[in-house]
Enzyme design. Structure first.
Site, PDB file in Angstrom:
ATOM      1  N   SER A   1     -21.169  17.336  48.847  1.00 22.78           N
ATOM      2  CA  SER A   1     -20.286  18.431  49.282  1.00 22.78           C
ATOM      3  C   SER A   1     -20.444  18.628  50.780  1.00 22.78           C
ATOM      4  CB  SER A   1     -20.680  19.721  48.555  1.00 22.78           C
ATOM      5  OG  SER A   1     -20.060  20.841  49.168  1.00 22.78           O
TER       6      SER A   1
ATOM      7  N   TYR B   1     -27.328  25.192  45.673  1.00 20.66           N
ATOM      8  CA  TYR B   1     -26.385  24.076  45.503  1.00 20.66           C
ATOM      9  C   TYR B   1     -26.293  23.266  46.792  1.00 20.66           C
ATOM     10  CZ  TYR B   1     -21.548  22.184  45.342  1.00 20.66           C
ATOM     11  OH  TYR B   1     -20.425  21.392  45.409  1.00 20.66           O
TER      12      TYR B   1
END
Ligand SMILES: NC(=O)c1ccc[n+]([C@@H]2O[C@H](COP(=O)([O-])OP(=O)(O)OC[C@H]3O[C@@H](n4cnc5c(N)ncnc54)[C@H](OP(=O)(O)O)[C@@H]3O)[C@@H](O)[C@H]2O)c1
Length: 275
Positions: free
Chosen positions: A152, A166
Site C-alpha cells: 500500500s 496496517y
C-alpha cells in the site's frame, strides 16, 4: 493488449514477447472479492490455471478457476493452502498475495493493543511470509517463477487515525520483498510489490458506506472525504480493481522479465513526492 516488439540496431528479427500466461499455474490470495478476485479473473483471461483462496468462496466459479477456503492469518490455514496448491496444481509458476486489510479501531497509536498489532502483522505480513516459505522453494527448484505482494502507499504515507499497524505491516512486507527478490533472483524467480492508493474495492465500498450512514452524508460526500484524507487524488478518482489487476498481470508475465525487487505504485498520483 497486444504483443510487444523490440529491435536493436543490428536489426535481428523482431522479438515478440507475449502477454499470454497459457498453462501457468497461479495461486491468488484474497481472491474472494475486490482486487484479488479481479487479479484471479485477469490471470485466467490470459490463460493461467488459477487457484484462488479466501475464507469465503465466491458463489460461482468459472472454468479453470479452483478455490480453497482457508484463514491465512494462522499457520494452519497457510499450510492448508500450500498443500492444496501442491496437490491441485502440482507446482506453481505465479504467486500473487493480494490478501490484506485493517480492522483496528480508530484512536491513534495508543488505541492499538498487542492483539490489534498481532492481527495486522498476521494478515498483512506473515501470511505472505509463510506462504512464500512453503511455495517459493518449489519455484527456485524449477528455476522460474513470479511473485507479487500487494502492499500500500501507506507504507510511505501512513494514516495514523486507524491504520497505523496496517501501514507498518505493509512497510515490513515491502522491505521483506526486496530481500526475497535479491535472494531468489539468481534462481530465476522474480518478486515485485504493487502499492495501490485508494482502490474502489468491496472493502473500500464498505468503508464509504459506513462513513455515509455514520455521518448522514451521501456516498459521494463520503467518497470525497476518503480522498481528502489522502491529501487528494490528482486523477480525481480511486483506481478500479481491474486496473490493479492489469499491473499484476504485467508483472507476472514475460513482458516484465527484467523487473524484480521493485515497488510499483498505482495511486492516481496520490503520493505527492518522488520515491
Ligand atoms: N482498497 C483499497 O483502497 C486499498 C488501498 C491500498 C492497498 N490495498 C491493498 O490491496 C489488497 C486488496 O484490497 P481490497 O480492498 O481489494 O480487499 P477486499 O475487497 O477487502 O478483499 C479482501 C479479500 O481477502 C480475503 N480475506 C480477508 N481476511 C482473510 C483471512 N483472514 N484469510 C484469508 N482471506 C482473507 C477476503 O475474503 P474473506 O473475508 O471471505 O476471507 C477477500 O477475498 C490488500 O492487500 C489491501 O491492503 C487496498
Amino acid at each position: 493488449m497486444g504483443a510487444m516488439h523490440t529491435t536493436d540496431d543490428a536489426s535481428p528479427p523482431p522479438v515478440t514477447i507475449s502477454d499470454r500466461l497459457d498453462g501457468r499455474r497461479a495461486l491468488v490470495t484474497g481472491a474472494g472479492r475486490g482486487t484479488g478476485a479481479a487479479v484471479a479473473a485477469r490471470l485466467r483471461e490470459a490463460g493461467a490455471i488459477v487457484l484462488g483462496t479466501a475464507r469465503t468462496a465466491p458463489p460461482v466459479l468459472p472454468d479453470r478457476h479452483d478455490f480453497v477456503v482457508a484463514d491465512l492469518t494462522s499457520p494452519d490455514g497457510v499450510a492448508r493452502v500450500a498443500e492444496q496448491a501442491a496437490e491441485r496444481l502440482g507446482g506453481l509458476d505465479i504467486l500473487v498475495n493480494t490478501l490484506g486489510g485493517s480492522r483496528s479501531p480508530s484512536g491513534g497509536f495508543a488505541a492499538l493493543t498487542d492483539e490489534h498489532w498481532a492481527h495486522e502483522l498476521d494478515l498483512n505480513l506473515l501470511a505472505a511470509v509463510r506462504l512464500d516459505r512453503a511455495l517459493v522453494p518449489g519455484m527456485v527448484g524449477a528455476g522460474r517463477g513470479a511473485v507479487v505482494h500487494v502492499a500500500s502507499i501507506q507504507r510511505r504515507q501512513p494514516l495514523h487515525a486507524a491504520t497505523l499497524g496496517y501501514a507498518a505491516a505493509k512497510a515490513a512486507l515491502t522491505t521483506y520483498s526486496k530481500g526475497l527478490a535479491n535472494e531468489v533472483g539468481p534462481y530465476g524467480v522474480r518478486v515485485n510489490v504493487v502499492s495501490p492508493g485508494f482502490i474502489r474495492s468491496s472493502g473500500a465500498d464498505g468503508l464509504v458506506e459506513r462513513l455515509s450512514t455514520g455521518q448522514g452524508i451521501t456516498r459521494e460526500e463520503a467518497l470525497g472525504q476518503v480522498m481528502d484524507s489522502l491529501g487528494g487524488i490528482p486523477l480525481g478518482r480511486p483506481s478500479e480493481p481491474a486496473e490493479v489487476a492489469e499491473l499484476v498481470a504485467f508483472l507476472v508475465g514475460d513482458r516484465s522479465a527484467a523487473i524484480t525487487g521493485a515497488e510499483h505504485t498505482i495511486d492516481g498520483g496520490t503520493v505527492p513526492t518522488v520515491g
